[in-house]
Design a protein around this motif. Structure first.
Motif, PDB file in Angstrom:
ATOM      1  N   GLN B  33       0.838  -1.211   0.000  1.00 55.11           N
ATOM      2  CA  GLN B  33       0.000   0.000   0.000  1.00 55.11           C
ATOM      3  C   GLN B  33       0.869   1.257   0.000  1.00 55.11           C
ATOM      4  O   GLN B  33       0.379   2.365  -0.225  1.00 55.11           O
ATOM      5  CB  GLN B  33      -0.922   0.008   1.220  1.00 55.11           C
ATOM      6  N   LEU B  34       2.177   1.083   0.263  1.00 57.69           N
ATOM      7  CA  LEU B  34       3.098   2.221   0.338  1.00 57.69           C
ATOM      8  C   LEU B  34       3.913   2.365  -0.945  1.00 57.69           C
ATOM      9  O   LEU B  34       4.117   3.468  -1.441  1.00 57.69           O
ATOM     10  CB  LEU B  34       4.048   2.002   1.524  1.00 57.69           C
ATOM     11  N   SER B  35       4.401   1.242  -1.461  1.00 57.70           N
ATOM     12  CA  SER B  35       5.245   1.283  -2.658  1.00 57.70           C
ATOM     13  C   SER B  35       5.314  -0.115  -3.263  1.00 57.70           C
ATOM     14  O   SER B  35       4.700  -1.050  -2.761  1.00 57.70           O
ATOM     15  CB  SER B  35       6.650   1.766  -2.280  1.00 57.70           C
ATOM     16  N   VAL B  36       6.093  -0.231  -4.321  1.00 60.16           N
ATOM     17  CA  VAL B  36       6.194  -1.495  -5.040  1.00 60.16           C
ATOM     18  C   VAL B  36       6.812  -2.574  -4.141  1.00 60.16           C
ATOM     19  O   VAL B  36       7.810  -2.345  -3.473  1.00 60.16           O
ATOM     20  CB  VAL B  36       7.082  -1.327  -6.295  1.00 60.16           C
ATOM     21  N   VAL B  99      -0.269   2.561   7.303  1.00 60.59           N
ATOM     22  CA  VAL B  99      -1.416   2.007   8.031  1.00 60.59           C
ATOM     23  C   VAL B  99      -2.376   1.427   6.996  1.00 60.59           C
ATOM     24  O   VAL B  99      -2.646   2.068   5.964  1.00 60.59           O
ATOM     25  CB  VAL B  99      -2.133   3.104   8.859  1.00 60.59           C
ATOM     26  N   ASP B 100      -2.864   0.229   7.244  1.00 61.95           N
ATOM     27  CA  ASP B 100      -3.815  -0.429   6.338  1.00 61.95           C
ATOM     28  C   ASP B 100      -4.983   0.522   6.038  1.00 61.95           C
ATOM     29  O   ASP B 100      -5.526   1.148   6.951  1.00 61.95           O
ATOM     30  CB  ASP B 100      -4.324  -1.706   7.011  1.00 61.95           C
ATOM     31  N   ARG B 101      -5.337   0.588   4.761  1.00 62.97           N
ATOM     32  CA  ARG B 101      -6.393   1.539   4.385  1.00 62.97           C
ATOM     33  C   ARG B 101      -7.726   1.218   5.073  1.00 62.97           C
ATOM     34  O   ARG B 101      -8.571   2.097   5.203  1.00 62.97           O
ATOM     35  CB  ARG B 101      -6.563   1.589   2.863  1.00 62.97           C
ATOM     36  N   ASP B 102      -7.883  -0.018   5.532  1.00 62.91           N
ATOM     37  CA  ASP B 102      -9.118  -0.380   6.239  1.00 62.91           C
ATOM     38  C   ASP B 102      -9.033  -0.134   7.742  1.00 62.91           C
ATOM     39  O   ASP B 102      -9.967  -0.461   8.473  1.00 62.91           O
ATOM     40  CB  ASP B 102      -9.447  -1.864   6.000  1.00 62.91           C
TER      41      ASP B 102
END
Lengths: 157, 157
Positions: B33-36, B99-102
């Protein structure tokens, strides 16, 4: 200083790794031109030198010694951060680049940054980063860097 | 997600250090969620985990595991740079906070940053630094950081 070379030999400015004997060649005095560095005893210097030496290629400090005066006139460091991101990628972090105020205009800063950047590349890093003041932004652009994010800091002392 | 807690127990969000078993708890998926971060095999994960473990307190990755789901929902890292500057001072570098988007809105990012900052302080650092996008500047100001310099980057790949 550019005109202070009284010998017939051209001044020699090779980049090399920091050696423990560089303390007596003005290394700490040079760092003082960058930030606070009051008192480092010979024992403290040796201990820190050995701690960094233990990290091998993962933390490299380079210097340029003026071949004529035997004085350290430029330095910089790079350490290699190991991530999980980017498929367990590595990032080079350049820190503490400084050129003696009497040795400016000789492209020594560019030599130092090129040495550190090439080290990061040879270590398999996917990028190299550094933080600089806005006054030094143009210099680092000439060295091949681009502006990216904002540096944030929290001081403890 | 805040409303998806079907148990009567309050959700538990303790910050702890990364464990080798966290790969199977969604740690890599969270980094994505941050980068590749395409493919990290179990062997690559173990090797990098051991390399970092070898650095002990000088490189710490923390995570927050959702006590209900057993999933890693936040992470961040800090490594300790040893300098000659500032009288052989040390600097903490915070990296890869996500942080997890959920699981946003639960102050997990602040918990992670507080944990990493406190680690740097406990290691004797005189400051802790990080680089962030302008969108995250206000968040880090709430965490006690101030804007300082400009981050420059050079990509190799």
């Amino acid at each position: 200083m550019a005109g202070s070379n009284s010998s017939d030999e051209p001044r020699s400015f090779q980049v090399r790794r920091l050696q423990i004997t560089d303390k007596s060649k003005g290394f700490i005095e040079l760092l003082r031109q960058l930030s606070v560095c009051d008192s480092v005893s010979d024992d403290e210097f040796r201990d820190r030198f050995q701690e960094l030496n233990y990290l091998g290629d993962d933390h490299v400090i380079c210097v340029i010694e003026d071949g004529n005066s035997g004085k350290i006139v430029a330095t910089g460091s790079v350490f290699i951060e190991k991530k999980f991101l980017r498929n367990c990628g590595k990032v080079g972090h350049i820190e503490d680049v400084v050129v003696d105020r009497d040795a400016r205009g000789l492209q020594l800063g560019r030599k130092v940054v090129a040495f550190l950047t090439e080290h990061a590349r040879s270590m398999g890093c996917y990028k190299v980063v550094l933080d600089c003041s806005t006054e030094n932004l143009a210099f680092y652009e000439k060295c091949g860097f681009k502006q990216k994010e904002v540096q944030m800091v929290q001081y403890f002392i």
